[in-house]
Design an enzyme around this catalytic site. Structure first.
Site, mmCIF file in Angstrom:
data_model
loop_
_atom_site.group_PDB
_atom_site.id
_atom_site.type_symbol
_atom_site.label_atom_id
_atom_site.label_comp_id
_atom_site.label_asym_id
_atom_site.label_seq_id
_atom_site.Cartn_x
_atom_site.Cartn_y
_atom_site.Cartn_z
ATOM 1 C CD GLU A 233 98.467 -11.038 2.240
ATOM 2 O OE1 GLU A 233 96.866 -10.876 2.053
ATOM 3 O OE2 GLU A 233 99.275 -10.395 3.283
ATOM 4 C CB SER B 38 64.180 17.427 -1.627
ATOM 5 O OG SER B 38 63.794 16.512 -0.486
ATOM 6 C CD1 TRP C 164 62.606 11.485 -7.911
ATOM 7 C CD2 TRP C 164 64.275 11.460 -6.062
ATOM 8 N NE1 TRP C 164 62.718 9.887 -6.424
ATOM 9 C CE2 TRP C 164 63.274 10.188 -5.183
ATOM 10 C CE3 TRP C 164 64.741 11.718 -4.845
ATOM 11 C CZ2 TRP C 164 63.136 9.420 -4.615
ATOM 12 C CZ3 TRP C 164 64.914 10.848 -3.525
ATOM 13 C CH2 TRP C 164 63.383 10.015 -3.318
ATOM 14 N NE ARG D 140 70.404 6.111 1.002
ATOM 15 C CZ ARG D 140 69.545 7.105 1.016
ATOM 16 N NH1 ARG D 140 68.955 5.774 1.533
ATOM 17 N NH2 ARG D 140 69.299 7.692 1.064
ATOM 18 C CG ASP E 254 62.988 14.398 2.698
ATOM 19 O OD1 ASP E 254 62.438 14.969 2.061
ATOM 20 O OD2 ASP E 254 64.453 14.437 2.059
ATOM 21 C CG LEU F 228 67.398 7.065 6.351
ATOM 22 C CD1 LEU F 228 67.852 7.607 7.486
ATOM 23 C CD2 LEU F 228 67.980 8.107 5.119
ATOM 24 N NE ARG G 159 64.908 2.168 -1.882
ATOM 25 C CZ ARG G 159 65.242 3.703 -0.938
ATOM 26 N NH1 ARG G 159 65.378 2.829 0.291
ATOM 27 N NH2 ARG G 159 64.912 4.492 -1.528
HETATM 28 N N1 LIG Z 1 69.242 17.194 -1.502
HETATM 29 C C1 LIG Z 1 69.669 16.226 -0.571
HETATM 30 O O1 LIG Z 1 70.494 15.707 -0.670
HETATM 31 C C2 LIG Z 1 69.107 16.418 1.471
HETATM 32 C C3 LIG Z 1 68.573 15.638 1.866
HETATM 33 C C4 LIG Z 1 68.356 15.487 2.863
HETATM 34 C C5 LIG Z 1 67.653 16.547 3.159
HETATM 35 N N2 LIG Z 1 67.019 17.455 1.808
HETATM 36 C C6 LIG Z 1 66.416 18.672 2.422
HETATM 37 O O2 LIG Z 1 66.393 19.241 3.621
HETATM 38 C C7 LIG Z 1 65.465 19.704 4.592
HETATM 39 C C8 LIG Z 1 65.737 19.340 5.565
HETATM 40 O O3 LIG Z 1 66.595 19.925 6.021
HETATM 41 P P1 LIG Z 1 66.942 20.260 7.460
HETATM 42 O O4 LIG Z 1 68.257 21.018 7.880
HETATM 43 O O5 LIG Z 1 65.662 21.032 9.005
HETATM 44 O O6 LIG Z 1 67.830 18.538 7.922
HETATM 45 P P2 LIG Z 1 68.834 18.130 8.834
HETATM 46 O O7 LIG Z 1 70.148 18.311 8.848
HETATM 47 O O8 LIG Z 1 68.446 16.585 8.493
HETATM 48 O O9 LIG Z 1 68.193 18.098 10.326
HETATM 49 C C9 LIG Z 1 68.710 19.591 10.905
HETATM 50 C C10 LIG Z 1 68.198 19.158 12.672
HETATM 51 O O10 LIG Z 1 68.902 17.876 13.002
HETATM 52 C C11 LIG Z 1 69.240 18.087 14.353
HETATM 53 N N3 LIG Z 1 70.336 17.896 14.858
HETATM 54 C C12 LIG Z 1 70.723 17.038 15.489
HETATM 55 N N4 LIG Z 1 71.899 17.359 16.228
HETATM 56 C C13 LIG Z 1 72.507 18.719 15.480
HETATM 57 C C14 LIG Z 1 73.742 18.189 15.147
HETATM 58 N N5 LIG Z 1 74.975 18.077 15.659
HETATM 59 N N6 LIG Z 1 73.656 19.682 14.131
HETATM 60 C C15 LIG Z 1 72.695 19.798 13.748
HETATM 61 N N7 LIG Z 1 71.488 19.515 13.590
HETATM 62 C C16 LIG Z 1 72.115 18.698 14.557
HETATM 63 C C17 LIG Z 1 68.515 19.422 14.954
HETATM 64 O O11 LIG Z 1 67.069 19.304 15.176
HETATM 65 P P3 LIG Z 1 67.488 19.329 16.872
HETATM 66 O O12 LIG Z 1 68.099 20.635 17.320
HETATM 67 O O13 LIG Z 1 65.937 19.443 17.200
HETATM 68 O O14 LIG Z 1 67.678 18.102 17.257
HETATM 69 C C18 LIG Z 1 68.271 20.023 13.301
HETATM 70 O O15 LIG Z 1 67.213 21.042 13.161
HETATM 71 C C19 LIG Z 1 64.695 18.929 3.826
HETATM 72 O O16 LIG Z 1 63.766 19.911 3.446
HETATM 73 C C20 LIG Z 1 65.150 17.483 3.025
HETATM 74 O O17 LIG Z 1 64.087 17.497 2.245
HETATM 75 C C21 LIG Z 1 67.913 17.023 1.341
#
Ligand SMILES: NC(=O)c1ccc[n+]([C@@H]2O[C@H](COP(=O)([O-])OP(=O)(O)OC[C@H]3O[C@@H](n4cnc5c(N)ncnc54)[C@H](OP(=O)(O)O)[C@@H]3O)[C@@H](O)[C@H]2O)c1
Length: 372
Positions: A46, A163, A165, A179, A195, A199, A202
């Site tokens: 305003e 991943s 890209w 972001r 990865d 985070l 940029r």
């Molecule tokens: N293309 C894209 O947009 C993109 C983005 C990000 C990642 N990625 C790819 O995804 C892959 C990783 O996959 P990811 O599934 O392992 O990654 P994530 O979802 O980032 O991590 C999973 C881990 O987070 C922990 N966690 C803690 N609190 C959680 C909750 N409330 N719910 C679920 N998990 C929780 C768990 O480990 P604990 O039980 O030990 O806590 C679980 O194993 C990589 O290859 C990466 O490059 C791709």
């Protein structure tokens, strides 16, 4: 009001935890001034609209504003006082402000002074504009945006977790712009391990595309948050190594090894030890720390397990999905279905009013989650 809403959006990423507000002044059927809240702590919409005008111009005008004018001293004086001095004949308001120090007082004071006040014009669009602000006030939780990038066959990474890209440079620039508009950016520890990301936001200042949501870069430097139930975050990761320079939170479960928790703290991370490991509890206990410090928008930047679990618990509000015209191959898995997901297709969650846009050759699908 539509113009006021468009103006308000220009404050995204700069005004939070304040609401985005736009204002238009109309006289004799013509828009004679406009303004928006540009930055936290600075002049309200305003003031920005009215201060460009003479007293004679404002007198007898109609002022359109997306949110009830404030009636209290915050970082700036009450906008209602300015309106009472300026004497418009009519004030048209999108939404009443639920902020406890305003909550109808602004409207009441204007009416008491004999100004014609109309409330609820284009209210649905104002609700959508202000959804993150309203959610924070109403529930004490942040607005949660889940983002992922995938191939046409639903892959976020290859089977060996590569991943970089998935999408093109323009899509990645857009993701950086998002972001720069949020207060927090979260990943699961799986993404940290695969990865080793920084985070940080940029976003290039140029190249904004007015047709896309989050068209303009904000000025936020989001807090980095890792969901890591067992405190597995590697001490040598870029994120932990830079924790003294940029606020970094590790969110653990109650059984995380205390030796690792202490070591992460020694490296400069803030560690939140939750009372149990479920996603709702972890988000709620994190919010108790971050909401009073002003968190409004939280971006979940992967990976599939974390996003799958948050969607299963209906904790995600908004989706940003970048789809590249690529096929990884192997058995197609539609991600992020790493939570349980729904049982039948007719139970699938929807995206409300999805926007489907091209960014170069990539598709960008965005919208609000509507849970079944
Ligand atoms: N293309 C894209 O947009 C993109 C983005 C990000 C990642 N990625 C790819 O995804 C892959 C990783 O996959 P990811 O599934 O392992 O990654 P994530 O979802 O980032 O991590 C999973 C881990 O987070 C922990 N966690 C803690 N609190 C959680 C909750 N409330 N719910 C679920 N998990 C929780 C768990 O480990 P604990 O039980 O030990 O806590 C679980 O194993 C990589 O290859 C990466 O490059 C791709």
């Amino acid at each position: 009001m539509t113009r006021a809403i468009d103006l308000a959006q220009r404050g995204r990423g700069s005004v939070e935890p304040n609401p985005m507000v736009g204002c238009v002044v109309v006289k004799n059927g013509k828009c004679i001034s406009e303004g928006f809240h540009e930055r936290f702590g600075c002049a309200h919409a305003e003031v920005n609209a009215i201060s460009k005008l003479s007293a004679a111009d404002v007198e007898g005008s109609t002022v359109y504003v997306t949110l009830e004018p404030c009636a209290h001293f915050g970082k700036t004086p009450p906008c209602v006082d300015l309106l009472l001095r300026s004497k418009p004949s009519r004030v048209v308001i999108g939404l009443q402000d639920p902020f406890p120090e305003v909550a109808g007082r602004g409207i009441h004071q204007l009416r008491e002074a004999g100004i014609d006040v109309l409330v609820g014009v284009n209210a649905d669009a104002c609700e959508r504009l202000l959804a993150p602000y309203l959610k924070r006030l109403r529930t004490g939780l942040p607005w949660i945006i889940a983002k992922w990038a995938m191939t046409l066959d639903g892959r976020l990474a290859t089977h060996n977790k590569d991943s970089k890209w998935v999408t093109n440079e323009q899509s990645r620039q857009h993701a950086h712009r998002v972001r720069s508009c949020v207060d927090g950016i979260m990943v699961g520890v799986g993404t940290l391990l695969a990865d080793d990301p920084m985070l940080t936001a940029r976003a290039a200042a140029s190249g904004a595309d007015e047709n896309l949501p989050y068209a303009l870069p904000g000025n936020r430097n989001p807090i980095r948050i890792i969901m890591d139930r067992q405190a597995r975050a590697p001490f040598e990761s870029k994120l932990v190594q830079s924790a003294r320079d940029q606020r970094t939170l590790i969110v653990c479960g109650p059984n995380a090894e205390s030796r690792r928790v202490d070591a992460l703290r020694d490296h400069g991370c803030e560690v939140v030890v939750c009372s149990n490991e479920s996603s709702p509890t972890m988000i709620q206990e994190l919010s108790k720390i971050l909401i009073p410090a002003g968190m409004t928008n939280l971006l979940i930047d992967g990976g599939p397990r974390l996003i799958g679990s948050l969607i299963d618990h209906q904790l995600v509000d908004e989706l940003h999905i970048y789809i590249a015209p690529k096929i990884v191959g192997g058995t197609p898995t539609v991600v992020p279905n790493h939570g349980q997901g729904v049982l039948r297709m007719d139970m699938a969650n929807q995206i409300e009013n999805p926007r489907i846009q091209l960014i170069g050759n990539d598709l960008f699908v965005s919208g609000l989650c509507k849970y079944s």
